[in-house]
Structures are given as C-alpha cells and as structure tokens.
Design a protein around this motif. Structure first.
Motif, mmCIF file in Angstrom:
data_model
loop_
_atom_site.group_PDB
_atom_site.id
_atom_site.type_symbol
_atom_site.label_atom_id
_atom_site.label_comp_id
_atom_site.label_asym_id
_atom_site.label_seq_id
_atom_site.Cartn_x
_atom_site.Cartn_y
_atom_site.Cartn_z
ATOM 1 N N GLN A 186 8.684 6.451 -1.470
ATOM 2 C CA GLN A 186 8.245 5.164 -0.937
ATOM 3 C C GLN A 186 9.185 4.669 0.164
ATOM 4 O O GLN A 186 8.742 4.217 1.225
ATOM 5 C CB GLN A 186 8.175 4.131 -2.070
ATOM 6 C CG GLN A 186 7.971 2.687 -1.637
ATOM 7 C CD GLN A 186 6.647 2.452 -0.935
ATOM 8 O OE1 GLN A 186 5.729 3.264 -1.049
ATOM 9 N NE2 GLN A 186 6.539 1.362 -0.202
ATOM 10 N N GLY A 206 7.010 5.970 2.998
ATOM 11 C CA GLY A 206 6.179 4.773 3.081
ATOM 12 C C GLY A 206 6.777 3.658 3.916
ATOM 13 O O GLY A 206 6.056 2.910 4.572
ATOM 14 N N TRP A 231 3.430 -4.973 -6.332
ATOM 15 C CA TRP A 231 2.027 -5.407 -6.237
ATOM 16 C C TRP A 231 1.900 -6.662 -5.375
ATOM 17 O O TRP A 231 0.996 -6.769 -4.540
ATOM 18 C CB TRP A 231 1.483 -5.668 -7.640
ATOM 19 C CG TRP A 231 0.046 -6.096 -7.649
ATOM 20 C CD1 TRP A 231 -1.049 -5.347 -7.323
ATOM 21 C CD2 TRP A 231 -0.436 -7.399 -7.999
ATOM 22 N NE1 TRP A 231 -2.185 -6.103 -7.443
ATOM 23 C CE2 TRP A 231 -1.847 -7.365 -7.858
ATOM 24 C CE3 TRP A 231 0.177 -8.580 -8.410
ATOM 25 C CZ2 TRP A 231 -2.651 -8.475 -8.126
ATOM 26 C CZ3 TRP A 231 -0.621 -9.684 -8.677
ATOM 27 C CH2 TRP A 231 -2.016 -9.630 -8.528
ATOM 28 N N GLY A 268 3.136 -5.807 -1.489
ATOM 29 C CA GLY A 268 2.197 -4.961 -0.759
ATOM 30 C C GLY A 268 2.867 -4.250 0.403
ATOM 31 O O GLY A 268 4.024 -3.822 0.308
ATOM 32 N N PRO A 269 2.165 -4.115 1.535
ATOM 33 C CA PRO A 269 2.726 -3.412 2.693
ATOM 34 C C PRO A 269 3.972 -4.077 3.279
ATOM 35 O O PRO A 269 4.710 -3.455 4.037
ATOM 36 C CB PRO A 269 1.572 -3.438 3.710
ATOM 37 C CG PRO A 269 0.338 -3.628 2.890
ATOM 38 C CD PRO A 269 0.756 -4.500 1.751
ATOM 39 N N PRO A 323 1.305 3.367 5.529
ATOM 40 C CA PRO A 323 2.277 2.708 4.654
ATOM 41 C C PRO A 323 1.641 1.978 3.479
ATOM 42 O O PRO A 323 2.187 2.002 2.366
ATOM 43 C CB PRO A 323 2.977 1.730 5.601
ATOM 44 C CG PRO A 323 2.862 2.377 6.945
ATOM 45 C CD PRO A 323 1.529 3.054 6.949
ATOM 46 N N ASP A 324 0.483 1.337 3.695
ATOM 47 C CA ASP A 324 -0.141 0.615 2.584
ATOM 48 C C ASP A 324 -0.658 1.575 1.512
ATOM 49 O O ASP A 324 -0.716 1.234 0.328
ATOM 50 C CB ASP A 324 -1.259 -0.295 3.077
ATOM 51 C CG ASP A 324 -2.340 0.459 3.837
ATOM 52 O OD1 ASP A 324 -2.085 1.595 4.272
ATOM 53 O OD2 ASP A 324 -3.444 -0.095 4.001
ATOM 54 N N ALA A 325 -1.010 2.823 1.918
ATOM 55 C CA ALA A 325 -1.425 3.825 0.932
ATOM 56 C C ALA A 325 -0.242 4.217 0.053
ATOM 57 O O ALA A 325 -0.377 4.381 -1.167
ATOM 58 C CB ALA A 325 -1.999 5.053 1.633
ATOM 59 N N TYR A 326 0.926 4.368 0.674
ATOM 60 C CA TYR A 326 2.127 4.684 -0.101
ATOM 61 C C TYR A 326 2.463 3.550 -1.060
ATOM 62 O O TYR A 326 2.829 3.781 -2.216
ATOM 63 C CB TYR A 326 3.300 4.948 0.840
ATOM 64 C CG TYR A 326 3.464 6.395 1.207
ATOM 65 C CD1 TYR A 326 4.099 7.281 0.339
ATOM 66 C CD2 TYR A 326 2.974 6.893 2.400
ATOM 67 C CE1 TYR A 326 4.243 8.613 0.656
ATOM 68 C CE2 TYR A 326 3.114 8.229 2.741
ATOM 69 C CZ TYR A 326 3.756 9.083 1.856
ATOM 70 O OH TYR A 326 3.886 10.412 2.169
ATOM 71 N N THR A 327 2.336 2.312 -0.589
ATOM 72 C CA THR A 327 2.647 1.167 -1.440
ATOM 73 C C THR A 327 1.715 1.109 -2.635
ATOM 74 O O THR A 327 2.142 0.850 -3.765
ATOM 75 C CB THR A 327 2.551 -0.136 -0.636
ATOM 76 O OG1 THR A 327 3.446 -0.081 0.472
ATOM 77 C CG2 THR A 327 2.890 -1.338 -1.493
ATOM 78 N N GLY A 328 0.429 1.372 -2.401
ATOM 79 C CA GLY A 328 -0.531 1.385 -3.500
ATOM 80 C C GLY A 328 -0.223 2.480 -4.507
ATOM 81 O O GLY A 328 -0.269 2.254 -5.720
ATOM 82 N N THR A 387 2.827 1.542 -6.585
ATOM 83 C CA THR A 387 2.520 0.530 -7.587
ATOM 84 C C THR A 387 1.821 1.154 -8.794
ATOM 85 O O THR A 387 2.164 0.857 -9.943
ATOM 86 C CB THR A 387 1.616 -0.559 -6.973
ATOM 87 O OG1 THR A 387 2.256 -1.120 -5.822
ATOM 88 C CG2 THR A 387 1.357 -1.672 -7.979
#
Length: 467
Positions: A292, A296, A353, A356-357, A435-440, A443
């Motif tokens: 991450q 990410g 969560w 987020g990004p 990056p938001d895919a990595y964050t999801g 989580t």
C-alpha cells in the motif's frame, strides 16, 4: 548482563536478515543483471532454509551444548554474510544467502535455551522482555537500515552493505559469546549416556516443512501452478509420518527430534497455535502495508520503512513494560496485549476506510502505534509462558519448535492475506492499478488481519487459566 547482550546481538542479526534485503532488491537486480525470480529467491531462500532448520538447530544445541552451537552458527553466518556481500552473480548470492540461513538456524534457537537456563524468576521475565523488544526492533528497523545503507552507499559498496554490515556485528558477537556464554549441560550430561541426532526425524520434518514452505513462499509469484497444490497436499501425510515416527521412537526409549511429551503440556501446545495465528497476522500486515505504501501511495522504500518506526517504538516499550504488568496481572497480560492488538487493527481498518484515497502515512501512525504496543505485550510473555514448563534438556528443541511455528505463521499470513489483497485488487498489479484500487484492497485485507488477531485471542484460555 553481558550474556543477555550477546544473546540479543544474535537475535538481532538473525531476525534483521529476514527483512534488510527487501529494499535493496532493485539495486541487486541492476548490478548483478538478475531476473526477478533470482532476486526473489535470494530474499525468500533465507526465510525458507532458516525455517526448515530451526528445530534441528535447537535439537543439536540440546545434544552438544547451546554455547558450542551458538559459536558454530555465528561463524557460519558471518562468513556467509561476507561471501554474499562479495557475490558477483545471482547464483552465488542465492547460495550464500542459504548459507547465512544455516548459520542463523544453528545459533538462534540457542538464544531461547540460554534465556531459559541461565535466568530464573524475575530476571527471566526481564530477559524475555528484552528478547521481545529486540525482535520488534530487528524486524521493523531492519527494513529502514537496509534502505539507509543502500542510500548512503558507504565505501561505494551500495547494496552489498546490507550483507557486509553483519561482518563486524558477527565478529563482536562471536568474541562476546566465547567469553560470556556458559557451557551448560548437554543431553549426554543430563541422561548419562550419548544420544545421537534423530536423522529420520530430521528428514521427515524437513520434508513436511519443505512441502509446505516452498509453495507458500514461491506460489504466489509463480501463479499457483498445479505443483504448488500437490506440494501443499503432500505436506499433510509427511507431517503425520513425522509425528508417528517420533512417538514410536520415544516409546522405545530413543531420542526423538521433538519429544512428543512437550505437546502434552497445554501451555506449549496452545502457545504454538497462538504463535502461528499471531505471526500470520503480523507478517501479513507488514506485507500488505508495504504494498500500500509503495505501490498505492508512491512512497520510496526508505519512506515506507520509516512509516513502521512508530510501531517498532511502541513494540519495544511494551516489551520492556511487560514484566511489570505480568507481575501484577499474571498471564492475563497476554489477554491485554492481544486485545490491544485487535483494537489497533480495528482502528487501522476504520482509518483506511474513512481516509480512502487521501490516506497518508501520518494518518496511519496512531493505529500502528497501538498495534505495536499490543504486539509488544503479546510476544515476550508468550515465549516465557510457553517455555516455562519445558525441561532444560529440551529447551533448545522446544525453542526451535516455537520459532518454526512463528515462521510457518509468517508464511501463511503473507500468502493468505496476499491472496486476499490481490483478489480485492481485481487482478491489476503494479503500476496498472489506481491508488484508490490499492486503498480498497488494503481495507478489505485488514478485515482478514483482524480475523487473525481475534483468532489469537480465542486460543488464549489454556495459557491464562490458573494452573
């Protein structure tokens, strides 16, 4: 005091070398013209060989003396570190990384044997607390040290410094061990007769661990071909064959690699199960958090390593505080530690969560600090409690079993949580994922990490129940 210092120097070197190479991977690939698979093997090969030989190293210490095996192992480790630092091609580097692991597997189990035999009462609790703090520092700071040594490029050696740093450390440890470690009693002294190494047991256990560890270590990178699943399946009958052989050997008065009577000690059996769950969550968190931070969030290896520092600091502080709390709360300090660890993991999940990004390393620091504090309260008291009822003649092999349980847990954690992470990522790896895919994915994976933290808590009753 000096005995403890020497033992902790050995602990620091062996644990640090599981992590210090990670951030030097790009430099190694460039200078040695190595493939990714070769560099991956140089990193994972150490952990693999180390995990395979820990129990054998511990048993050799029981048979021939912890001091002797500590000295031999340190010599092997130091020479192999020098050779790895001078390696001119990937194959040579891989070979001497394996030799490093052999040395570490010979001397590291002796640390627990020395702490168990030399120290008693409150001094033993303090020694295990320092041991726990050293593990935390070595495992987390190792990544930062690797990044720093590579970045500073001391003497123009670049990545080679991550291996060469072990040479002066190893020499100092060797001199200190020769002067301070007690000779101790061997199995021959205790039993009144010689007892050789259980070579059949070594072969069966090594086969079982190899069949389990190789696919866990290499399977994800290889794409989980059919051989990985066949290997994992074959590990079960191999483990059963080992257990059957050990029981038969013990029943006819032989000297098994692992005394089956150890697992009739409820604290020993439950403690090893907890070690698997705890270290699975610990290693899995380190793995996905590194992904991450670097992939990410775009952190450099050094910046990513420094993000772990607050966790290392609170881990060490809690480890040193644990004996005082244990004097007040007894074994329930483990309950407190694992509860805090679970609470910190939940806080990290909520933080990821909500952020987020927009997540940054600084936002994660409070939760990571709580996790580190809980882990610090959970490591050294666990080791002390698990080994408390173990006879001195089995201290080395028992320590080897406990450390092997931790190694298996680490491999399982990285594999299982890694699979969960990449599944949540939707198959988009590396720079192809946003990056938001990595964050999801991060989580989602933290939910799995929380499940492991709760599993460790669920296994606690046999350890905290009054004898």
């Amino acid at each position: 005091m000096w005995t403890l210092l020497v033992a902790m120097a050995g602990t620091f070197m062996s644990i640090m070398d599981s992590f210090i190479v990670n951030v030097a991977v790009p430099s190694i690939r460039t200078e040695l013209n190595a493939s990714f698979a070769q560099v991956e093997l140089a990193v994972s090969g150490y952990v693999l060989v180390y995990g395979l030989l820990l129990v054998t190293g511990g048993r050799l210490g029981d048979l021939f003396g912890a001091r002797r095996l500590f000295l031999i192992g340190t010599v092997v480790f130091t020479l192999a570190s020098l050779a790895a630092g001078l390696a001119g091609d990937p194959v040579t580097l891989i070979a001497f990384r394996a030799a490093q692991a052999v040395g570490a597997a010979l001397f590291y189990p002796q640390v627990l044997a020395v702490l168990q035999i030399v120290f008693v009462g409150r001094a033993r609790a303090t020694a295990f607390a320092v041991f726990g703090a050293t593990i935390g520092l070595a495992s987390i700071v190792g990544q930062a040290i690797g990044g720093l040594l590579t970045h500073l490029d001391l003497f123009g050696f670049g990545w080679r410094n991550v291996f060469l740093v072990n040479v002066p450390l190893g020499l100092l440890t060797l001199i200190g061990a020769a002067r301070t470690l007690p000779a101790g009693r061997t199995a021959e002294d205790a039993d009144g007769h010689g007892s050789g190494l259980d070579l059949i047991g070594v072969g069966l256990l090594s086969s079982a661990l190899l069949l389990l560890s190789v696919p866990l270590t290499l399977g994800q990178q290889a794409g989980w071909p059919a051989w990985t699943w066949l290997s994992l399946t074959a590990a079960v009958p191999a483990a059963v064959a080992f257990l059957v052989w050990e029981r038969r050997l013990a029943a006819r008065g032989g000297s098994p690699l692992i005394d089956p009577a150890l697992f009739r000690l409820r604290t020993f059996a439950a403690g090893n199960a907890i070690a698997v769950a705890f270290f699975a969550g610990n290693a899995g968190l380190f793995f996905v958090l590194t992904l991450q931070l670097q992939n990410g969030m775009g952190y450099s290896p050094l910046a990513a390593g420094l993000t772990f520092v607050p966790l290392a600091v609170t881990f060490s502080l809690a480890s040193l505080l644990a004996p005082r709390l244990q004097g007040r709360y007894g074994h329930h300090v483990l309950t407190l530690g694992y509860a805090i660890n679970a609470a910190g993991t939940l806080a990290l999940l909520i933080t990821a969560w909500v952020a987020g990004p927009g997540m940054t390393g600084w936002i994660l620091v409070p939760a990571l600090a709580v996790i580190g504090f809980g882990e610090g309260l959970g490591v050294s008291p666990l080791v002390g409690t698990v080994l408390a009822g173990v006879p001195a003649r089995n201290a080395g092999s028992a320590g080897g079993v406990l450390e092997t349980a931790g190694q298996v847990g680490m491999s399982l954690g990285v594999t299982v949580l890694g699979l969960l992470f990449f599944a949540a990522l939707g198959g988009a790896h590396g720079t192809t994922a946003a990056p938001d895919a990595y964050t999801g994915a991060f989580t989602v994976t933290l939910a799995g990490n929380l499940a492991l933290a709760l599993a460790a808590m669920a296994l606690l009753p046999p350890l905290v129940r009054k004898n």
